[in-house]
Design an enzyme around this catalytic site. Sequence first.
Site, PDB file in Angstrom:
ATOM      1  N   CYS A   2       0.843  -1.415   0.448  1.00  0.00           N
ATOM      2  CA  CYS A   2      -0.017   0.093   0.072  1.00  0.00           C
ATOM      3  C   CYS A   2       0.780   1.165  -0.056  1.00  0.00           C
ATOM      4  O   CYS A   2       2.367   1.441   0.238  1.00  0.00           O
ATOM      5  CB  CYS A   2      -1.188  -0.203   1.129  1.00  0.00           C
ATOM      6  N   ARG A  27       5.262   0.405  -6.083  1.00  0.00           N
ATOM      7  CA  ARG A  27       4.690  -0.449  -5.062  1.00  0.00           C
ATOM      8  C   ARG A  27       4.162  -1.838  -4.943  1.00  0.00           C
ATOM      9  O   ARG A  27       3.552  -2.528  -4.581  1.00  0.00           O
ATOM     10  CB  ARG A  27       4.006   0.671  -3.596  1.00  0.00           C
ATOM     11  N   TRP A  75      -2.888  -2.511  -1.416  1.00  0.00           N
ATOM     12  CA  TRP A  75      -2.696  -3.958  -1.936  1.00  0.00           C
ATOM     13  C   TRP A  75      -3.372  -5.282  -0.831  1.00  0.00           C
ATOM     14  O   TRP A  75      -2.859  -4.592   0.234  1.00  0.00           O
ATOM     15  CB  TRP A  75      -1.524  -3.826  -2.196  1.00  0.00           C
ATOM     16  N   ASN A 101      -0.835   1.524   6.017  1.00  0.00           N
ATOM     17  CA  ASN A 101      -0.063   0.555   5.061  1.00  0.00           C
ATOM     18  C   ASN A 101       0.331  -0.148   6.721  1.00  0.00           C
ATOM     19  O   ASN A 101       1.130  -0.026   7.680  1.00  0.00           O
ATOM     20  CB  ASN A 101       1.592   1.021   4.315  1.00  0.00           C
ATOM     21  N   GLY A 102       0.807  -1.774   5.567  1.00  0.00           N
ATOM     22  CA  GLY A 102       0.414  -2.688   7.062  1.00  0.00           C
ATOM     23  C   GLY A 102      -0.102  -3.596   7.387  1.00  0.00           C
ATOM     24  O   GLY A 102      -1.718  -3.702   6.540  1.00  0.00           O
ATOM     25  N   GLU A 483      19.104 -15.802 -10.052  1.00  0.00           N
ATOM     26  CA  GLU A 483      17.954 -14.538 -10.577  1.00  0.00           C
ATOM     27  C   GLU A 483      16.867 -14.512 -12.347  1.00  0.00           C
ATOM     28  O   GLU A 483      16.610 -13.810 -12.440  1.00  0.00           O
ATOM     29  CB  GLU A 483      19.858 -13.059 -10.785  1.00  0.00           C
ATOM     30  N   LYS A 487      13.883 -13.256 -13.119  1.00  0.00           N
ATOM     31  CA  LYS A 487      13.762 -12.149 -13.559  1.00  0.00           C
ATOM     32  C   LYS A 487      12.964 -12.501 -14.772  1.00  0.00           C
ATOM     33  O   LYS A 487      11.832 -12.124 -14.420  1.00  0.00           O
ATOM     34  CB  LYS A 487      15.070 -11.946 -14.450  1.00  0.00           C
ATOM     35  N   GLU A 490       9.007 -13.724 -13.149  1.00  0.00           N
ATOM     36  CA  GLU A 490       8.424 -12.976 -12.330  1.00  0.00           C
ATOM     37  C   GLU A 490       7.149 -11.515 -13.103  1.00  0.00           C
ATOM     38  O   GLU A 490       6.645 -10.760 -13.155  1.00  0.00           O
ATOM     39  CB  GLU A 490       8.832 -11.883 -11.116  1.00  0.00           C
ATOM     40  N   HIS A 506      18.977 -35.147 -10.917  1.00  0.00           N
ATOM     41  CA  HIS A 506      18.552 -36.332  -9.560  1.00  0.00           C
ATOM     42  C   HIS A 506      16.896 -35.685  -9.953  1.00  0.00           C
ATOM     43  O   HIS A 506      16.225 -36.368  -8.937  1.00  0.00           O
ATOM     44  CB  HIS A 506      18.982 -35.297  -8.646  1.00  0.00           C
ATOM     45  N   LYS A 605       6.261  -3.838  -5.065  1.00  0.00           N
ATOM     46  CA  LYS A 605       8.338  -3.189  -5.114  1.00  0.00           C
ATOM     47  C   LYS A 605       8.898  -3.120  -3.530  1.00  0.00           C
ATOM     48  O   LYS A 605      10.219  -3.724  -3.389  1.00  0.00           O
ATOM     49  CB  LYS A 605       8.166  -2.007  -5.482  1.00  0.00           C
TER      50      LYS A 605
HETATM   51  C1  F6R Z   1      12.933  -9.443  -7.597  1.00  0.00           C
HETATM   52  C2  F6R Z   1      13.011  -8.468  -5.988  1.00  0.00           C
HETATM   53  C3  F6R Z   1      12.583  -8.961  -5.082  1.00  0.00           C
HETATM   54  C4  F6R Z   1      12.896  -8.170  -4.178  1.00  0.00           C
HETATM   55  C5  F6R Z   1      12.673  -9.347  -2.804  1.00  0.00           C
HETATM   56  C6  F6R Z   1      13.725  -8.296  -1.670  1.00  0.00           C
HETATM   57  O1  F6R Z   1      13.167  -8.930  -8.823  1.00  0.00           O
HETATM   58  O2  F6R Z   1      12.995  -7.665  -6.134  1.00  0.00           O
HETATM   59  O3  F6R Z   1      12.841 -10.526  -5.327  1.00  0.00           O
HETATM   60  O4  F6R Z   1      14.818  -8.613  -4.343  1.00  0.00           O
HETATM   61  O5  F6R Z   1      11.854  -8.775  -2.390  1.00  0.00           O
HETATM   62  O6  F6R Z   1      12.799  -6.860  -1.860  1.00  0.00           O
HETATM   63  P1  F6R Z   1      13.914  -5.898  -1.207  1.00  0.00           P
HETATM   64  O7  F6R Z   1      15.753  -5.913  -1.763  1.00  0.00           O
HETATM   65  O8  F6R Z   1      13.321  -4.882  -0.779  1.00  0.00           O
HETATM   66  O9  F6R Z   1      14.364  -6.730   0.527  1.00  0.00           O
END
Ligand code: F6R
Length: 610
Positions: A2, A27, A75, A101-102, A483, A487, A490, A506, A605
């Site tokens: 949020c 976000r 959110w 928010n929370g 990673e 990428k 997601e 395995h 985010k």
């Molecule tokens: C993927 C991504 C997430 C963040 C994760 C941790 O692209 O961005 O997997 O890496 O949510 O977020 P932070 O780094 O803000 O703790």
Amino acid sequence: MCGIVGYVGKSQAAPILLDGLSKLEYRGYDSAGMAVYDGTKIEYEKAKGRLRLLSEKTHDGETMQGTIGIGHTRWATHGEPSEANAHPHLNEEETIAVVHNGIIENYAKLKEKLIKRGYNFKSETDTEVVAHLLDYYYKQGNDPLTCVTKVMHRVEGAYALGIIFADYPDQIYSVRKDSPLIVGLGKDGNLIASDVPAVLKYTRNVYFIENEEIARLTEDTIEFFDVDGQPIEKEAKTIDWDVDAAEKGGYDHFMIKEIHEEPKTVRDTLNPRIKNDTVDIEELGMSDDEIKSISRIRIVACGSAYHTGVTAKYVFEEMARIPVEVDIASEFRYRNPILQENELVIAISQSGETADTKEAVRMARAMGNMTLAIVNVVGSSIAREAEKVMYTWAGPEISVATTKAYSAQLVALYLLAMKFADVRGLLSADEMKSLITDLKKLPEQIEMLLGNKERIQKFANRFVAAKDVFFIGRGIDYAIAMEGSLKLKEISYIHSEAYAAGELKHGTISLIEEGTLVGAVATQENVYAKTVSNIVECKTRGAFILAVTTVGHEDIEEVADYVMYVPQTNRYFTNSLAIIPLQLFGYYVSVGKGFDVDHPRNLAKSVTVE
Ligand code: F6R
């Protein structure tokens, strides 16, 4: 997560709230709403879906007249995304409005009690209890500040709140516990927000609200109080990054803009810490004795940040000969972890607000261990929670999928490993010099890779219909594969998994069939031949092989269908180069599928709830 915005001042509030909320869209959210005091009552409007719908409903805010208001992007956590569940939430007489928010963890109990006292609920949210609780205390004759402190004593969980009272139409109350909140000191009014970009158009002077602090804003005053309502002093900080940093600047998406910012990010994270051919991280205030005494390193992080931790394990163990355990923060916090006395706990986080990572830091501190945060957002909760902080100078990262912050984290971790290795007498001056030379070349090498993006786009377009993708690699290449896989999945919603290449046979290899895309990362000399064998195993079963390797390994073309070459660098640093084509690949597949690259479904985010 949020987003909260609030404004009180001389201008019309609603357009400012909409503008602020648009800066918080990154976000992630599923509905939005605003409440404005119009001179006689609190007016509010909500819309399910994009913020644009709220703008349309209110004619860009024009239909809501008034110079004080609060806004929110939601959110969903408690209750589906709907207008009823969207914020603001109000008491029954609609004289108190709240955005939140929370998560209020004890909301069910509070709700039950409030219902017994005759309160009616219109939504399924945890937030609505706050509106009714405020009403309850207000009707007992308390002033707004006292009501807020009483609510803080009753609710458990994480919250940032923005509150207006119709009876006090010149004041916004705001409070935080474990959810981010800042106050902006504007010229013609003051603001609250979940993050700095929301206020940057109006001011660069902000206050970071600490846990359990309350802010009371009017048009020309900002006061702070503790949880007992006692006044406290705070100092404003000046934000020195540019508002443009939070705009797309001609790119189609923030993600591609941020990928292009990676050379700068690497440079900015690196350069201030290289002095006289050695690594200088005095900012940490760690003595050589402290570094020498580290018996083990524990890395806690989530998602991509966790992946940088996996890379760091290989680098620290080999370069500095310090054993490293990498923990997913949400796993760490719910078991009974064993930390050694001299174990250094490193938390990695872009936002600095990730609830699980923050809690892991708290736990480590409570256990008496030294904690070090590698964080991008200055003044964020994790930065403040940890004893030592090393900032990654990536600037604001808006796209939900991280790219430049990931690259900056890698560089910070390399520097730390080099420093630790140096102090522990494991790097000669020549070795240090050579590592620094390679590090300094990274920005230019990344630029070179970016010059190849059209080729990757063409390749990505061939795979927009892929159903399953597997990424494989060994050692650091495995970390890169993790990673690269994240990428892609997601933002393209293509099922993708990363495997340690040796682990494939395995079980997982039974999923490989004619045409399955396998991304094989093979940059590490010591395991190159082994990975090539695994590539052959997949190829034999019909897989289409996308290989990522370093220049000089052209022999891979005998087994791979498509190769992405990266320039040669020290083996420790290959992740910084090999991830670039994989980020671009994920990006272009998502673009090819016509998806909202910067706002992938269901993702936020900044994951401020667990
Ligand atoms: C993927 C991504 C997430 C963040 C994760 C941790 O692209 O961005 O997997 O890496 O949510 O977020 P932070 O780094 O803000 O703790």
